[in-house]
Design a protein around this motif. Structure first.
Motif, PDB file in Angstrom:
ATOM      1  N   HIS A   1      25.227  35.292  30.673  1.00 46.03           N
ATOM      2  CA  HIS A   1      26.142  34.973  31.781  1.00 46.03           C
ATOM      3  C   HIS A   1      27.387  34.260  31.273  1.00 46.03           C
ATOM      4  O   HIS A   1      27.303  33.202  30.655  1.00 46.03           O
ATOM      5  CB  HIS A   1      25.434  34.095  32.820  1.00 46.03           C
ATOM      6  N   ARG A   2      28.549  34.842  31.562  1.00 52.99           N
ATOM      7  CA  ARG A   2      29.823  34.266  31.166  1.00 52.99           C
ATOM      8  C   ARG A   2      30.855  34.591  32.245  1.00 52.99           C
ATOM      9  O   ARG A   2      30.676  35.521  33.015  1.00 52.99           O
ATOM     10  CB  ARG A   2      30.274  34.824  29.821  1.00 52.99           C
ATOM     11  N   TRP A   3      31.936  33.829  32.247  1.00 49.14           N
ATOM     12  CA  TRP A   3      33.005  34.059  33.221  1.00 49.14           C
ATOM     13  C   TRP A   3      34.330  33.574  32.656  1.00 49.14           C
ATOM     14  O   TRP A   3      34.363  32.763  31.734  1.00 49.14           O
ATOM     15  CB  TRP A   3      32.702  33.351  34.540  1.00 49.14           C
ATOM     16  N   GLU A   4      35.415  34.093  33.236  1.00 52.80           N
ATOM     17  CA  GLU A   4      36.748  33.645  32.852  1.00 52.80           C
ATOM     18  C   GLU A   4      37.733  34.054  33.938  1.00 52.80           C
ATOM     19  O   GLU A   4      37.627  35.144  34.514  1.00 52.80           O
ATOM     20  CB  GLU A   4      37.168  34.275  31.524  1.00 52.80           C
TER      21      GLU A   4
ATOM     22  N   ILE B 187      39.948  38.099  37.093  1.00 46.95           N
ATOM     23  CA  ILE B 187      38.694  37.364  36.955  1.00 46.95           C
ATOM     24  C   ILE B 187      37.718  38.306  36.256  1.00 46.95           C
ATOM     25  O   ILE B 187      37.646  39.489  36.589  1.00 46.95           O
ATOM     26  CB  ILE B 187      38.148  36.862  38.308  1.00 46.95           C
ATOM     27  N   HIS B 188      37.023  37.788  35.255  1.00 45.62           N
ATOM     28  CA  HIS B 188      36.127  38.614  34.436  1.00 45.62           C
ATOM     29  C   HIS B 188      34.766  37.925  34.383  1.00 45.62           C
ATOM     30  O   HIS B 188      34.684  36.737  34.078  1.00 45.62           O
ATOM     31  CB  HIS B 188      36.730  38.747  33.038  1.00 45.62           C
ATOM     32  N   THR B 189      33.710  38.660  34.692  1.00 46.84           N
ATOM     33  CA  THR B 189      32.359  38.111  34.631  1.00 46.84           C
ATOM     34  C   THR B 189      31.442  39.051  33.856  1.00 46.84           C
ATOM     35  O   THR B 189      31.664  40.259  33.801  1.00 46.84           O
ATOM     36  CB  THR B 189      31.756  37.888  36.033  1.00 46.84           C
ATOM     37  N   ARG B 190      30.415  38.459  33.272  1.00 48.95           N
ATOM     38  CA  ARG B 190      29.320  39.226  32.662  1.00 48.95           C
ATOM     39  C   ARG B 190      28.041  38.555  33.123  1.00 48.95           C
ATOM     40  O   ARG B 190      27.892  37.331  33.009  1.00 48.95           O
ATOM     41  CB  ARG B 190      29.425  39.207  31.142  1.00 48.95           C
TER      42      ARG B 190
ATOM     43  N   ALA C 229      38.272  42.005  37.836  1.00 51.04           N
ATOM     44  CA  ALA C 229      39.022  42.287  39.056  1.00 51.04           C
ATOM     45  C   ALA C 229      40.384  41.622  38.969  1.00 51.04           C
ATOM     46  O   ALA C 229      40.482  40.435  38.637  1.00 51.04           O
ATOM     47  CB  ALA C 229      38.270  41.772  40.276  1.00 51.04           C
ATOM     48  N   PRO C 230      41.439  42.374  39.267  1.00 53.90           N
ATOM     49  CA  PRO C 230      42.766  41.762  39.283  1.00 53.90           C
ATOM     50  C   PRO C 230      42.840  40.716  40.398  1.00 53.90           C
ATOM     51  O   PRO C 230      42.301  40.921  41.485  1.00 53.90           O
ATOM     52  CB  PRO C 230      43.714  42.922  39.581  1.00 53.90           C
ATOM     53  N   LEU C 231      43.486  39.600  40.124  1.00 56.19           N
ATOM     54  CA  LEU C 231      43.595  38.555  41.138  1.00 56.19           C
ATOM     55  C   LEU C 231      44.396  39.032  42.350  1.00 56.19           C
ATOM     56  O   LEU C 231      44.212  38.516  43.454  1.00 56.19           O
ATOM     57  CB  LEU C 231      44.217  37.291  40.538  1.00 56.19           C
ATOM     58  N   SER C 232      45.237  40.041  42.153  1.00 56.35           N
ATOM     59  CA  SER C 232      46.003  40.573  43.280  1.00 56.35           C
ATOM     60  C   SER C 232      45.096  41.261  44.302  1.00 56.35           C
ATOM     61  O   SER C 232      45.507  41.494  45.434  1.00 56.35           O
ATOM     62  CB  SER C 232      47.065  41.555  42.783  1.00 56.35           C
ATOM     63  N   ARG C 233      43.845  41.566  43.919  1.00 53.15           N
ATOM     64  CA  ARG C 233      42.903  42.234  44.817  1.00 53.15           C
ATOM     65  C   ARG C 233      41.935  41.270  45.495  1.00 53.15           C
ATOM     66  O   ARG C 233      41.095  41.667  46.289  1.00 53.15           O
ATOM     67  CB  ARG C 233      42.102  43.281  44.042  1.00 53.15           C
ATOM     68  N   VAL C 234      42.021  39.966  45.168  1.00 53.85           N
ATOM     69  CA  VAL C 234      41.108  38.976  45.733  1.00 53.85           C
ATOM     70  C   VAL C 234      41.425  38.754  47.204  1.00 53.85           C
ATOM     71  O   VAL C 234      42.578  38.549  47.581  1.00 53.85           O
ATOM     72  CB  VAL C 234      41.178  37.639  44.962  1.00 53.85           C
ATOM     73  N   GLN C 235      40.374  38.802  48.037  1.00 52.37           N
ATOM     74  CA  GLN C 235      40.535  38.582  49.468  1.00 52.37           C
ATOM     75  C   GLN C 235      39.989  37.224  49.899  1.00 52.37           C
ATOM     76  O   GLN C 235      40.625  36.528  50.667  1.00 52.37           O
ATOM     77  CB  GLN C 235      39.838  39.700  50.250  1.00 52.37           C
ATOM     78  N   THR C 236      38.797  36.862  49.421  1.00 55.52           N
ATOM     79  CA  THR C 236      38.224  35.557  49.766  1.00 55.52           C
ATOM     80  C   THR C 236      37.541  34.951  48.548  1.00 55.52           C
ATOM     81  O   THR C 236      37.109  35.666  47.642  1.00 55.52           O
ATOM     82  CB  THR C 236      37.173  35.659  50.905  1.00 55.52           C
ATOM     83  N   VAL C 237      37.436  33.634  48.570  1.00 58.50           N
ATOM     84  CA  VAL C 237      36.730  32.904  47.528  1.00 58.50           C
ATOM     85  C   VAL C 237      35.764  31.959  48.241  1.00 58.50           C
ATOM     86  O   VAL C 237      36.186  31.132  49.045  1.00 58.50           O
ATOM     87  CB  VAL C 237      37.703  32.082  46.644  1.00 58.50           C
ATOM     88  N   ASP C 238      34.473  32.119  47.987  1.00 52.40           N
ATOM     89  CA  ASP C 238      33.452  31.313  48.654  1.00 52.40           C
ATOM     90  C   ASP C 238      32.588  30.611  47.625  1.00 52.40           C
ATOM     91  O   ASP C 238      32.298  31.159  46.566  1.00 52.40           O
ATOM     92  CB  ASP C 238      32.545  32.199  49.526  1.00 52.40           C
TER      93      ASP C 238
ATOM     94  N   PRO D 157      31.532  42.193  45.913  1.00 55.76           N
ATOM     95  CA  PRO D 157      32.082  40.927  45.424  1.00 55.76           C
ATOM     96  C   PRO D 157      31.641  40.615  43.995  1.00 55.76           C
ATOM     97  O   PRO D 157      30.643  41.129  43.515  1.00 55.76           O
ATOM     98  CB  PRO D 157      31.519  39.897  46.403  1.00 55.76           C
ATOM     99  N   ILE D 158      32.407  39.751  43.361  1.00 53.90           N
ATOM    100  CA  ILE D 158      32.068  39.235  42.035  1.00 53.90           C
ATOM    101  C   ILE D 158      31.439  37.863  42.253  1.00 53.90           C
ATOM    102  O   ILE D 158      31.985  37.031  42.981  1.00 53.90           O
ATOM    103  CB  ILE D 158      33.319  39.120  41.149  1.00 53.90           C
ATOM    104  N   THR D 159      30.291  37.630  41.641  1.00 53.40           N
ATOM    105  CA  THR D 159      29.604  36.353  41.791  1.00 53.40           C
ATOM    106  C   THR D 159      29.441  35.693  40.433  1.00 53.40           C
ATOM    107  O   THR D 159      29.080  36.339  39.457  1.00 53.40           O
ATOM    108  CB  THR D 159      28.214  36.565  42.434  1.00 53.40           C
ATOM    109  N   ILE D 160      29.730  34.399  40.411  1.00 54.55           N
ATOM    110  CA  ILE D 160      29.464  33.590  39.224  1.00 54.55           C
ATOM    111  C   ILE D 160      28.395  32.598  39.641  1.00 54.55           C
ATOM    112  O   ILE D 160      28.650  31.687  40.426  1.00 54.55           O
ATOM    113  CB  ILE D 160      30.715  32.834  38.737  1.00 54.55           C
ATOM    114  N   ASP D 161      27.178  32.793  39.160  1.00 54.74           N
ATOM    115  CA  ASP D 161      26.063  31.921  39.506  1.00 54.74           C
ATOM    116  C   ASP D 161      26.002  30.726  38.569  1.00 54.74           C
ATOM    117  O   ASP D 161      26.334  30.821  37.385  1.00 54.74           O
ATOM    118  CB  ASP D 161      24.732  32.682  39.397  1.00 54.74           C
TER     119      ASP D 161
END
Length: 177
Positions: free
Chosen positions: A90-93, A99-102, A113-122, A147-151
């Motif tokens: 698990h990694r993120w940046e 935003i990039h996650t593994r 995902a390009p930040l220009s495509r972000v709709q919500t952040v929860d 969605p992209i999730t960073i746990d």
């Protein structure tokens, strides 16, 4: 040797695949005991069900003891192996543009995902996550992949990341579609 006629000229653009580097940040080290406890809770349910079934069935066939051993050992292996392996993967940046996650441990998923495509952040934090000082971040994008999730971020890192992503996406023009 390639014949001169088939070699690209110096002015010809040749696409060379670029390997995607791994994201820069790991999740919180407290994720390992958190994942271990959640796996242990799940394993306990499996163990109780297996032992209860084994005890309540009269006249068990010979292979039922083998099945019970597998039902007891497989969750134990999951509890011991999964958290450490998952932490390594698990990694993120967040960069100025994406935003990039593994994530994963059996199946590994890379998401960019390009930040220009972000709709919500929860940000979410369940009871057990609060005990470990962790939070999860969910970034909803205009993507069919979901969605992209960073746990298992440190809860302060998650709070700062929500603020940072909100500022970045709020400053960009458009409707993220």
């Amino acid at each position: 040797m390639i014949p001169a006629a088939s070699q690209p000229s110096p002015d010809t653009h040749v696409d060379i695949p670029v390997a995607l580097r791994e994201p820069a940040h790991q999740v919180s080290p407290r994720a390992v005991p958190y994942w271990r406890v959640t796996a242990l809770i799940t394993a306990s349910v499996v163990w109780i069900a297996a032992l209860t079934t084994y005890a309540l069935v009269p006249q068990r066939p010979w292979w039922s003891t083998l099945l019970l051993a597998v039902a007891l050992l497989a969750p134990l292996a999951h509890v011991l192996v999964m958290p450490t392996l998952r932490f390594r993967i698990h990694r993120w940046e967040v960069t100025p543009t994406a935003i990039h996650t593994r994530a994963g441990w059996l199946t590994i998923e890379n998401r960019v995902a390009p930040l220009s495509r972000v709709q919500t952040v929860d940000s979410t934090q369940g009871v057990l996550m609060r005990v470990f000082g962790l939070a999860s971040l969910t970034v909803t994008t205009a993507s069919a992949a979901g969605p992209i999730t960073i746990d298992c971020l440190d809860h302060e890192d998650a709070r700062r990341l929500v603020q940072e992503l909100t500022e970045i996406t709020g400053a960009s023009e458009g409707d993220a579609t």
